[in-house]
Design an enzyme around this catalytic site. Structure first.
Site, PDB file in Angstrom:
ATOM      1  N   ARG A  25       5.256 -12.703   9.772  1.00  0.00           N
ATOM      2  CA  ARG A  25       5.904 -11.440   9.441  1.00  0.00           C
ATOM      3  C   ARG A  25       7.225 -11.337  10.190  1.00  0.00           C
ATOM      4  O   ARG A  25       7.449 -12.021  11.191  1.00  0.00           O
ATOM      5  CB  ARG A  25       5.000 -10.265   9.794  1.00  0.00           C
ATOM      6  CG  ARG A  25       4.612 -10.185  11.254  1.00  0.00           C
ATOM      7  CD  ARG A  25       3.531  -9.153  11.519  1.00  0.00           C
ATOM      8  NE  ARG A  25       3.996  -7.799  11.290  1.00  0.00           N
ATOM      9  CZ  ARG A  25       3.530  -7.006  10.337  1.00  0.00           C
ATOM     10  NH1 ARG A  25       2.575  -7.395   9.543  1.00  0.00           N
ATOM     11  NH2 ARG A  25       4.001  -5.788  10.203  1.00  0.00           N
ATOM     12  N   LYS A  37       4.290   0.804   9.372  1.00  0.00           N
ATOM     13  CA  LYS A  37       4.375   2.094   8.687  1.00  0.00           C
ATOM     14  C   LYS A  37       3.713   3.200   9.502  1.00  0.00           C
ATOM     15  O   LYS A  37       4.167   4.333   9.496  1.00  0.00           O
ATOM     16  CB  LYS A  37       3.726   1.984   7.309  1.00  0.00           C
ATOM     17  CG  LYS A  37       4.644   1.359   6.283  1.00  0.00           C
ATOM     18  CD  LYS A  37       3.987   1.306   4.920  1.00  0.00           C
ATOM     19  CE  LYS A  37       3.034   0.152   4.826  1.00  0.00           C
ATOM     20  NZ  LYS A  37       2.482  -0.054   3.483  1.00  0.00           N
ATOM     21  N   GLU A  55       0.874  -1.167   0.000  1.00  0.00           N
ATOM     22  CA  GLU A  55       0.000   0.000   0.000  1.00  0.00           C
ATOM     23  C   GLU A  55       0.914   1.220   0.000  1.00  0.00           C
ATOM     24  O   GLU A  55       1.800   1.324   0.849  1.00  0.00           O
ATOM     25  CB  GLU A  55      -0.886  -0.007   1.259  1.00  0.00           C
ATOM     26  CG  GLU A  55      -1.885   1.118   1.238  1.00  0.00           C
ATOM     27  CD  GLU A  55      -2.821   1.139   2.438  1.00  0.00           C
ATOM     28  OE1 GLU A  55      -2.809   0.184   3.231  1.00  0.00           O
ATOM     29  OE2 GLU A  55      -3.537   2.138   2.563  1.00  0.00           O
TER      30      GLU A  55
HETATM   31  P1  ATP Z   1       2.656  -2.167   7.987  1.00  0.00           P
HETATM   32  O1  ATP Z   1       1.907  -2.950   9.004  1.00  0.00           O
HETATM   33  O2  ATP Z   1       4.094  -1.972   8.283  1.00  0.00           O
HETATM   34  O3  ATP Z   1       1.986  -0.893   7.601  1.00  0.00           O
HETATM   35  P2  ATP Z   1       1.478  -3.486   5.825  1.00  0.00           P
HETATM   36  O4  ATP Z   1       1.304  -4.948   5.894  1.00  0.00           O
HETATM   37  O5  ATP Z   1       0.281  -2.639   6.060  1.00  0.00           O
HETATM   38  O6  ATP Z   1       2.682  -3.101   6.728  1.00  0.00           O
HETATM   39  P3  ATP Z   1       1.678  -3.379   3.025  1.00  0.00           P
HETATM   40  O7  ATP Z   1       2.143  -2.258   2.194  1.00  0.00           O
HETATM   41  O8  ATP Z   1       0.249  -3.726   2.996  1.00  0.00           O
HETATM   42  O9  ATP Z   1       2.123  -3.049   4.486  1.00  0.00           O
HETATM   43  O10 ATP Z   1       2.561  -4.667   2.789  1.00  0.00           O
HETATM   44  C1  ATP Z   1       2.945  -5.173   1.544  1.00  0.00           C
HETATM   45  C2  ATP Z   1       3.356  -6.587   1.711  1.00  0.00           C
HETATM   46  O11 ATP Z   1       4.425  -6.702   2.651  1.00  0.00           O
HETATM   47  C3  ATP Z   1       2.224  -7.417   2.276  1.00  0.00           C
HETATM   48  O12 ATP Z   1       2.127  -8.608   1.547  1.00  0.00           O
HETATM   49  C4  ATP Z   1       2.597  -7.658   3.702  1.00  0.00           C
HETATM   50  O13 ATP Z   1       2.091  -8.862   4.174  1.00  0.00           O
HETATM   51  C5  ATP Z   1       4.125  -7.653   3.640  1.00  0.00           C
HETATM   52  N1  ATP Z   1       4.686  -7.248   4.924  1.00  0.00           N
HETATM   53  C6  ATP Z   1       4.417  -6.133   5.622  1.00  0.00           C
HETATM   54  N2  ATP Z   1       5.086  -6.111   6.787  1.00  0.00           N
HETATM   55  C7  ATP Z   1       5.806  -7.255   6.826  1.00  0.00           C
HETATM   56  C8  ATP Z   1       6.709  -7.835   7.782  1.00  0.00           C
HETATM   57  N3  ATP Z   1       6.999  -7.221   8.919  1.00  0.00           N
HETATM   58  N4  ATP Z   1       7.256  -9.022   7.482  1.00  0.00           N
HETATM   59  C9  ATP Z   1       6.983  -9.635   6.331  1.00  0.00           C
HETATM   60  N5  ATP Z   1       6.156  -9.161   5.394  1.00  0.00           N
HETATM   61  C10 ATP Z   1       5.566  -7.986   5.634  1.00  0.00           C
HETATM   62 MG    MG Z   2      -1.447  -3.390   4.651  1.00  0.00          MG
END
Ligand code: ATP
Ligand code: MG
Length: 554
Positions: free
Chosen positions: A257, A267, A33
């Site tokens: 994760r 984020k 995102e």
């Molecule tokens: P955050 O919680 O940091 O905002 P998010 O999951 O909302 O992260 P996205 O931009 O939606 O962020 O993530 C893109 C991809 O990265 C998704 O497939 C998500 O599952 C993966 N991802 C995000 N954080 C992690 C992590 N800590 N470890 C492994 N994969 C991750």
């Molecule tokens: Mg997300």
């Protein structure tokens, strides 16, 4: 022979799918995102998704999951692309969930026509109440009984901007008594009169994550849609939409994760650190962002190596930041140019050295069998570190003390003859003599010393600024520490030394150069450096000083 690594559970699934002919080849996607910069957790997901496609001859799409107009920005899109490329991966296609808005709208209409979606006028509180709880089944309200025609008309009116934000929602008619709360008539479209970074003001209704993600996967024929564990409860709904719409059957798989010690990995929290100025920017070298790590001097190969080492698991754990630093050191040890820089200078006058200058030859990298050499000027007046001298040394002190001897790296053995002090009893200079027969590489003096010090010739030294970074947080598990995570910020995470003394070879540097400052750590050039002021970032210390610290305290 190459080392056989056992397959992780996703590789096992893929190999089985390929063997059974379920797919001719695989397609994965990385779906960020664009609401912030990527962090090291994303690197894990990137290495996994692109790595699988590379390994099995498939491809990976980059898909921006941009269904939330309020938090998303083009700046983030650009940074995400730059980070993935820097990590060494290339995507087959660059897609945006917003490219599918028309298609998703059509899917919603299909569900309405099948009697599987309805427009609900309830407010969010009522919707939440009617959903019940995991042990109490939900109840449908009267809006669920709307006819297909009425729903189509209302949904069209929603799209056409007839209603205000939140006045109505479109819900899937799934299962109000499902033990899975996500199945209880989830909201699939909401009204939001907001500008979107790509579609502008074209839309005032936006699909919810669950309605966009799986269908986007399906539109792209994604075979293995890999996400983190918190999406397990979403999988049933993911499959439900694909089933009801009878579209390409993408499948969702979940892995744990990445969580890491002494930092945060969300984020939302990282944005707070930036906005509230606890750090200077998203790419502040203390940030766990890919851009922060890049600016700090971490190598892409080290990050990939780290992601490989931690592997893929089905259960959450906390990875030691020390492991990442280990990978960073391993890479830098092979590539960094060795240089000498004095942080806290103590002047030495070598009383018996009469030449103006003698150029000594030093290896750029003794770890490299094809190392190049540089010439370092040695002269009568040099600097060493203040803490490489003690007037009253403890036992086994191998550095300099009155009457003691040390080697100056690549040059000569010197002996301290006299300590010069100012009126306030501060040591301001050491008078030493050097032993002419003790030249490194050609030492016939027969004298053995245990200490070797780094040094710079005062007349030839150049000035620089150095930024020393430490962990951003004081506690190991920040996410689980009580209260506001910002209370645990390490107040000493940045130390600036605005005037250090560097050997002249550091006057000619390239931005990509990596250095090991002898006995100090690994350094890179910060992007804020100017022609007049070069700034070095400490990438990582030479050893894990923190582990030592913990041992000392216990
Ligand atoms: P955050 O919680 O940091 O905002 P998010 O999951 O909302 O992260 P996205 O931009 O939606 O962020 O993530 C893109 C991809 O990265 C998704 O497939 C998500 O599952 C993966 N991802 C995000 N954080 C992690 C992590 N800590 N470890 C492994 N994969 C991750
Ligand atoms: Mg997300």
């Amino acid at each position: 022979m190459s080392e056989e690594k056992s397959l992780n559970f996703i590789e096992e699934i893929i190999e089985k799918d390929l063997a059974e002919g379920k797919h001719a080849s695989i397609i994965t996607r990385f779906p960020p995102e664009p609401n912030g910069y990527l962090h090291i957790g994303h690197a894990k997901s990137i290495c996994l998704n692109f790595g699988l496609a590379n390994k099995y001859g498939g491809k990976t799409n980059l898909r921006f999951d941009d269904t939330n107009p309020v938090t998303e920005e083009t700046e983030y899109v650009e940074s995400i692309k730059a980070d993935i490329q820097w990590l060494g991966f290339s995507w087959a296609n660059e897609f945006y969930a917003s490219d599918y808005f028309e298609k998703l709208y059509e899917f919603a209409t299909t569900l309405i026509k099948k009697g599987l979606a309805y427009v609900d006028d309830s407010n969010s509180d009522d919707i939440a109440k009617q959903k019940g709880s995991p042990t109490v089944p939900g109840v449908r309200n009267k809006y669920a009984d709307r006819t297909v025609e009425e729903n189509l008309e209302l949904f069209t009116a929603m799209r056409n901007g007839k209603y205000a934000d939140s006045e109505k929602v479109l819900r899937a008619k799934a299962d109000m008594s499902s033990p899975n709360m996500h199945m209880r008539d989830p909201i699939i479209y909401r009204i939001k009169h907001a500008h979107h970074h790509r579609t502008g003001n074209k839309w005032c209704i936006y699909p919810m994550y669950d309605f966009a993600h799986g269908q986007s996967d399906s539109i792209e024929n994604i075979t293995h849609s890999i996400c983190t564990l918190e999406f397990i409860p979403h999988r049933e709904l993911y499959n439900w939409f694909i089933d009801k719409l009878a579209i390409f059957p993408s499948h969702q798989y979940e892995f744990a994760r990445l969580n890491m010690t002494y930092t945060v990995m969300s984020k939302r929290k990282l944005l707070q650190l930036v906005n509230e100025k606890h750090v200077t920017s998203w790419d502040d070298p203390r940030m766990p962002t890919i851009s922060g790590m890049r600016r700090r001097g971490y190598g892409a190969a080290a990050l990939r190596d780290f992601c490989d080492k931690i592997g893929i698991a089905k259960r959450e754990n906390l990875i030691d930041l020390g492991l990442l630093e280990f990978c960073v050191r391993e890479e830098l040890n092979k590539t960094a140019l060795r240089r000498m820089v004095v942080f806290h200078p103590l002047k030495i006058t070598i009383t018996n050295f009469d030449k103006e200058v003698e150029w000594v030859n030093l290896e750029d990298n003794p770890e490299d069998p094809n190392t190049t050499y540089r010439q370092v000027p040695f002269s009568k007046e040099i600097y060493i570190e203040q803490d490489d001298f003690m007037e009253q040394p403890p036992k086994k002190y191998f550095r300099l003390f009155p009457g003691g001897k040390v080697r100056l790296k690549g040059a000569y053995i010197i002996q301290c003859d006299e300590v010069v002090k100012d009126n306030e009893n501060n040591i301001v200079e050491l008078k030493c003599t050097y032993i002419p027969e003790s030249k490194s590489g050609n030492d016939t003096s027969g004298i053995h010393v245990k200490g070797t010090l780094h040094w710079v010739s005062i007349a030839h030294a150049i000035n620089a600024e150095v930024k020393l970074y430490d962990r951003l947080f004081k506690v190991e598990n920040v996410a689980e520490a009580e209260g506001d995570f910002k209370e645990y910020i390490n107040p000493d995470s940045l130390q600036i030394l605005d005037k250090v003394y560097a050997e002249p070879a550091l006057a000619n540097v390239n931005f990509d150069d990596r250095f090991q400052f002898l006995r100090k750590g690994y350094f890179c050039i910060d992007k804020d450096s100017t022609a007049n002021q070069i700034i070095f970032n400490r990438t990582v210390t030479l050893k894990d000083g923190w582990a030592k610290e913990v041992k000392k305290q216990s």
